[in-house]
Design a protein around this motif. Structure first.
Motif, short mmCIF file in Angstrom:
data_model
loop_
_atom_site.label_atom_id
_atom_site.label_comp_id
_atom_site.label_asym_id
_atom_site.label_seq_id
_atom_site.Cartn_x
_atom_site.Cartn_y
_atom_site.Cartn_z
N LEU A 80 0.83 -1.20 0.00
CA LEU A 80 0.00 0.00 0.00
C LEU A 80 0.87 1.25 0.00
CD1 LEU A 80 -2.68 -0.91 2.73
CD2 LEU A 80 -2.94 -1.05 0.25
N ILE A 81 0.41 2.26 -0.72
CA ILE A 81 0.99 3.60 -0.62
C ILE A 81 0.16 4.38 0.39
CG2 ILE A 81 1.38 5.79 -1.82
CD1 ILE A 81 3.32 3.60 -2.68
N GLN A 82 0.84 5.03 1.33
CA GLN A 82 0.17 5.91 2.28
C GLN A 82 0.70 7.31 2.08
OE1 GLN A 82 -0.11 4.60 6.41
NE2 GLN A 82 0.13 6.70 7.12
N MET A 83 -0.19 8.19 1.64
CA MET A 83 0.19 9.58 1.37
C MET A 83 -0.51 10.50 2.37
SD MET A 83 -0.15 11.81 -2.16
CE MET A 83 -1.81 11.22 -2.50
N ARG A 84 0.27 11.28 3.08
CA ARG A 84 -0.30 12.26 3.99
C ARG A 84 -0.47 13.56 3.21
NH1 ARG A 84 -0.83 12.85 9.61
NH2 ARG A 84 -0.72 15.01 10.33
N LEU A 100 -4.92 1.67 -15.75
CA LEU A 100 -4.80 1.98 -17.18
C LEU A 100 -3.40 1.68 -17.70
CD1 LEU A 100 -6.77 5.35 -17.28
CD2 LEU A 100 -7.51 3.16 -18.23
N ALA A 101 -2.43 1.68 -16.80
CA ALA A 101 -1.05 1.37 -17.20
C ALA A 101 -0.74 -0.12 -17.06
CB ALA A 101 -0.07 2.18 -16.34
N GLY A 102 -1.78 -0.94 -16.90
CA GLY A 102 -1.58 -2.39 -16.87
C GLY A 102 -1.30 -2.96 -15.50
N MET A 103 -1.54 -2.17 -14.45
CA MET A 103 -1.35 -2.65 -13.08
C MET A 103 -2.70 -2.57 -12.38
SD MET A 103 2.28 -0.72 -12.35
CE MET A 103 1.77 0.73 -13.26
N ASP A 104 -3.44 -3.65 -12.41
CA ASP A 104 -4.82 -3.64 -11.95
C ASP A 104 -4.88 -3.60 -10.43
OD1 ASP A 104 -7.52 -3.69 -12.00
OD2 ASP A 104 -7.75 -5.79 -12.56
N VAL A 105 -5.33 -2.49 -9.88
CA VAL A 105 -5.43 -2.31 -8.43
C VAL A 105 -6.82 -1.77 -8.10
CG1 VAL A 105 -2.97 -1.98 -7.97
CG2 VAL A 105 -4.34 -0.03 -8.70
N PRO A 146 -7.26 18.96 11.16
CA PRO A 146 -8.28 19.29 10.16
C PRO A 146 -7.67 19.58 8.79
CG PRO A 146 -8.70 20.46 12.22
CD PRO A 146 -7.34 19.83 12.35
N GLY A 147 -8.27 18.99 7.76
CA GLY A 147 -7.82 19.23 6.40
C GLY A 147 -6.66 18.36 5.95
N VAL A 148 -6.10 17.57 6.87
CA VAL A 148 -4.99 16.68 6.53
C VAL A 148 -5.51 15.24 6.52
CG1 VAL A 148 -2.71 15.84 7.20
CG2 VAL A 148 -3.28 18.25 7.51
N TYR A 149 -5.25 14.54 5.42
CA TYR A 149 -5.80 13.21 5.21
C TYR A 149 -4.68 12.20 4.95
CZ TYR A 149 -10.36 15.45 4.59
OH TYR A 149 -11.52 16.17 4.79
N ASN A 150 -4.94 10.97 5.33
CA ASN A 150 -4.13 9.85 4.88
C ASN A 150 -4.85 9.23 3.68
OD1 ASN A 150 -1.79 9.65 6.54
ND2 ASN A 150 -3.10 9.02 8.25
N VAL A 151 -4.22 9.32 2.52
CA VAL A 151 -4.77 8.73 1.30
C VAL A 151 -4.01 7.42 1.06
CG1 VAL A 151 -5.16 9.05 -1.17
CG2 VAL A 151 -5.29 11.01 0.38
N VAL A 152 -4.73 6.32 1.08
CA VAL A 152 -4.11 5.00 1.03
C VAL A 152 -4.66 4.23 -0.17
CG1 VAL A 152 -3.76 2.83 2.27
CG2 VAL A 152 -3.86 4.99 3.54
N PHE A 153 -3.76 3.62 -0.94
CA PHE A 153 -4.21 2.78 -2.07
C PHE A 153 -3.14 1.74 -2.37
CE2 PHE A 153 -2.09 6.56 -3.68
CZ PHE A 153 -1.15 6.04 -4.55
N ASN A 154 -3.56 0.64 -2.98
CA ASN A 154 -2.57 -0.41 -3.23
C ASN A 154 -1.83 -0.20 -4.56
OD1 ASN A 154 -5.11 -1.25 -4.38
ND2 ASN A 154 -4.30 -3.29 -4.61
N TYR A 155 -0.71 -0.88 -4.66
CA TYR A 155 0.15 -0.76 -5.83
C TYR A 155 0.67 -2.14 -6.21
CZ TYR A 155 4.05 -1.19 -2.49
OH TYR A 155 4.91 -1.64 -1.53
N ILE A 156 1.12 -2.27 -7.45
CA ILE A 156 1.78 -3.49 -7.92
C ILE A 156 3.29 -3.30 -7.85
CG2 ILE A 156 2.07 -5.11 -9.84
CD1 ILE A 156 -0.74 -5.16 -8.65
#
Length: 876
Positions: free
Chosen positions: A22-26, A91-96, A107-117
């Motif tokens: 997972l990528i975790q972006m603050r 779209l780049a061939g890495m199905d997530v 307030p206003g600060v988020y952790n955006v989390v998504f998986n990666y290949i």
């Protein structure tokens, strides 16, 4: 909007145990916190126009188009960025598809989390998704195709090749862990002594002699000829004179190929005249001085794959080509062929896009064609001289058509050359007849043959050729991992880890363990420092000599990268206390519990989670775990212990001075706590807790009671064995204790121990920790005020953004709230403070240094001890 931090989680983590990558972006939305998507004119239309495929994102609506509906009704930009990052990777061939966006306490600060290949691609997707969102907000143009192409380039640069990847995927399907060694295709399957390595399709079992033979085409040909296997006639040449002699002997057409070549590089086939032969010689000698010249065998190009001396697949390979329609020219036909959805960039699809290169131009020149030539309807124009899939070739599976004699021959060849994974190139009209009847011949034998043509043929059945490789590396019944016990918690982790490791070592295993002071194999330190993160765990699991791993696992590594292992056999949670709160979005004990339980959630279902029944927050999760549960307590009447006993479950308790395993109402005593040196004759209750945790974990693994007891009796605490864990140094007239206690619960444990220590005066050397909350620093000062008669306040090495005056003020406030009038002084440097304390010590003084720089303090005290011994010797 501003990206504050991007980190890649590579193992089980607080967001998901199963989704390890997972990528975790603050992300600070800044002013966009006030602008959900429904307040941005035209945003819905612009995002749908730029990335229409987002229609497939169901989001929380649960239906196709759900995400667009959320955009229309209003959602925050962090959520939008999560979906963009997922979709551009797909779209780049890495199905997530997994993602989470959660607001932090800021307030206003988020952790955006998504998986990666691929990690690098995931990080790029995070950064680019923010840019795309900003462009959409501003209504500007954005080149999405360039972004997708860039992602593909990153993916191709870092990804495992299709052959390596297929073996990894097969291993993962069998729950075999894997580690990529370096940045290339060298991979480790399994852990410790049970690991196996491979690179591409070369395995740790592949004979280096066999590889040398296969790479020497002339030697291969001779060995096969001597074994009565059909090979083309020909010879080795180094110059035009030799080339002419061979051609006179065997006649046209001929094939020229470099002696040490591979993948068809430098080869020329179906050469029919002298001028072309000379060019072919020059081309081949770019790769090897010695060149093989042999009779060109007509027919089709076949590849037979043999693994562990068994034929597993066969394919007919067809070079990249186009078929004329009488209307389009060659360049247009190539463009049309590349639009085939099965073709893609690099290895992303079943087939690879056809590129016009020097080989293509040379083949066209032989036909007196150019890219503008219009072939006749039905005319086949070959664009590559070899049938490699990586250059646009296609493959047709023919596994079920191979004649039994050809199967036997292929399996013989693998044994003759000595390859465990063997690719055999055959030129023949078919494989349905024995080669001796069809007139075919063996052209080459390949070490490290590619699997792609068999995994995903353009025609025919796909073959899982990775499975027999994994079967060969791990035959039925062969273990692929080693026992792993992971220890987490706030206090006591290191001592518990060392106790378990000592028990394991005493029972004949070669143990590797990680602690907050270093990485060890047996008792040899291999790396010094705080080594409680995933890289340190991986260090142990990569070592081929380690038979058993005991891994101290701290919160920092879990938050930073996730765990360094997929699963463990036993997870130990010593306790959950207030420490490091207010950092990395961990604000309270509930947040901290979520981090610590990652270790217990990684325990195998058949394994054991060991928890502290005396610790409130540890017991909050006891009913939420999927593994077996066992608990320990300093009180056998603890309600949780009583409940477990009624249910016939296993516990470990301290009762009547004994460390005791309980199975229901049955008691199995390991021994008296005071007989175990780590407990300081039973005076250090917090050390008894560590003994309970270690004893229970060891018992659950399967070690015998007597073996555990003997091991605990021989574990002698010392500055070398347990640095910073209740290290007591004796002088003639005073004693010095050095300990790593640095939070309120650690201070309370020292306070409890000092109640049992007789002394004329108790001097404490303490400091506040800059990254703790004000209340935590005050509380440490208050406890210090209760347990010491005189306090020396010194400064921690790292103030972490605070001033010395601020931290010292909080400590003094705490001391003054203790209810005792305690004298104190401030000596900034720790070493000077320790020297001062020893200099002022009277008969019977007990000095306690709660130190963050353990090695420096220990070195100083041992230097003073040595000096005292030297002076005594002089007086004699």
């Amino acid at each position: 909007m501003k990206i504050e931090k991007i980190q890649a989680l590579r193992g089980p983590n607080i967001w998901s145990i199963r989704r390890k990558k997972l990528i975790q972006m603050r992300l600070d939305l800044e002013e966009m916190e006030n602008y959900p998507t429904n307040k941005i004119d035209g945003f819905r239309e612009r995002i749908e126009k730029l990335i229409p495929s987002l229609i497939t994102h169901r989001c929380s609506e649960g239906v196709e188009g759900g995400f667009f509906h959320r955009v229309e009704t209003g959602t925050w930009m962090g959520h939008v960025i999560e979906h963009i990052a997922l979709e551009i990777q797909t779209l780049a061939g890495m199905d997530v598809g997994f993602g989470r966006t959660r607001e932090t306490k800021t307030p206003g600060v988020y952790n955006v989390v998504f998986n990666y290949i691929e990690e690098n691609a995931g990080i790029y997707a995070a950064e680019e998704a923010v840019k795309i969102a900003q462009v959409l907000i501003e209504g500007k143009e954005y080149d999405l195709n360039a972004c997708i192409h860039k992602l593909k380039e990153i993916r191709e640069r870092v990804r495992l090749g299709p052959s390596t990847g297929s073996i990894v995927e097969e291993a993962v399907s069998r729950k075999i862990p894997w580690i990529r060694l370096g940045t290339n295709s060298l991979v480790q399957l399994g852990y410790g002594v049970n690991q196996q390595r491979f690179q591409a399709t070369i395995t740790g079992k592949t004979s280096s002699i066999a590889v040398d033979i296969a790479c020497n085409k002339e030697l291969t040909k001779k060995m096969l000829h001597d074994a009565a296997i059909p090979v083309p006639i020909g010879d080795l040449v180094v110059d035009e004179e030799g080339l002419q002699a061979v051609i006179r002997k065997i006649g046209y057409p001929v094939v020229l190929k470099p002696l040490d070549g591979n993948h068809g590089k430098g080869s020329s086939i179906n050469v029919n005249d002298w001028e072309v032969a000379k060019i072919g010689l020059e081309h081949a000698q770019k790769y090897s001085r010695k060149v093989i010249v042999e009779k060109y065998i007509t027919g089709y190009d076949f590849r037979v794959l043999v693994i562990d001396n068994k034929m597993v697949a066969a394919a007919r390979r067809v070079p990249a080509h186009i078929v004329g329609d009488g209307e389009l020219n060659i360049e247009q036909l190539i463009e049309r062929e590349n639009k085939d959805p099965r073709r893609g960039y690099g290895h992303e699809n079943v087939l690879t896009e056809i590129e016009v290169d020097k080989d293509t131009q040379e083949l066209l020149e032989k036909l007196h064609y150019t890219l503008e030539t219009i072939p006749q309807r039905g005319e086949i124009v070959y664009l590559k001289s070899t049938a490699n899939l990586s250059t646009g070739g296609t493959s047709i599976d023919v596994t079920d058509m191979v004649h039994p004699e050809n199967i036997t021959m292929a399996e013989r060849i693998s044994k003759i050359i000595g390859l465990d994974v063997c690719g055999i190139d055959i030129m023949a009209e078919n494989l349905t007849q024995p080669l001796k009847e069809s007139g075919g011949a063996i052209i080459e034998v390949n070490a490290a043959p590619g699997f792609r043509m068999h995994l995903a043929p353009s025609e025919g059945l796909p073959r899982n050729v990775a499975a027999p490789v994994v079967d060969m590396l791990y035959p039925q019944g062969k273990p692929f991992t080693i026992p792993i016990i992971a220890v987490t918690g706030t206090n006591g982790k290191t001592t518990t880890t060392r106790l378990i490791s000592h028990i394991v070592k005493s029972n004949g295993y070669r143990v590797g363990f990680t602690t907050s002071d270093g990485i060890y194999i047996q008792n040899t330190m291999l790396s010094k420092g705080d080594t409680t993160g995933p890289l340190s765990a991986e260090f142990i699991l990569k070592d081929p000599t380690v038979e058993f791993a005991v891994l101290e696992t701290a919160r920092g590594g879990i938050l930073r990268s996730g765990l360094g292992f997929s699963q463990c056999d036993i997870g130990v949670l010593t306790n959950i206390e207030e420490d490091h709160l207010g950092m990395n979005d961990i604000h309270n004990l509930r947040d901290l519990t979520k981090v610590k339980r990652v270790v217990l959630d990684s325990v195998k279902k058949s394994g054991w989670s060991v928890l502290n029944a005396d610790n409130k927050y540890s017991m909050k999760i006891v009913n939420d775990l999927d593994s077996n549960i066992a608990i320990f307590s300093m009180d056998e009447n603890n309600p949780h212990i009583v409940k477990f006993a009624k249910e016939g479950k296993i516990t470990c308790v301290y009762e009547e001075g004994f460390v005791t395993i309980k199975k229901g109402d049955w008691k199995i005593r390991i021994g008296k706590a005071k007989d175990f040196p780590i407990t300081m004759e039973g005076k250090a209750r917090f050390m008894i807790e560590n003994v309970l945790a270690a004893s229970l974990a060891s018992y659950l693994y399967g070690f015998g009671i007597e073996d555990i007891s003997n091991s605990l009796r021989t574990f002698i605490p010392s500055a070398q064995l347990t640095p910073g864990r209740l290290n007591v140094f004796k002088f003639k007239s005073f004693k010095v204790l050095i300990d790593f206690a640095h939070n309120p619960s650690g201070y309370e444990a020292i306070e409890d121990y000092l109640k049992n220590v007789e002394s004329t005066k108790k001097i404490g050397i303490i400091s506040g920790v800059g990254d703790r909350r004000d209340g935590d620093i005050r509380e440490c000062g208050k406890i210090a005020g209760r347990m010491f008669d005189h306090i020396i306040i010194r400064n921690e090495k790292h103030l972490r953004g605070r001033t010395e005056e601020e931290i010292n003020g909080l400590i003094i406030e705490g001391m003054q709230s203790s209810g005792r009038d305690v004298s104190y002084e401030i000596i900034p440097k720790e070493i000077e403070a320790l020297k001062h304390a020893m200099g002022m010590a009277e008969d019977g003084t007990f000095i306690t240094a709660l130190s963050d720089v353990i090695s420096n303090a220990i070195d100083l005290v041992q230097e003073y001890q040595a000096r005292e011994v030297l002076e005594d010797d002089k007086n004699l």
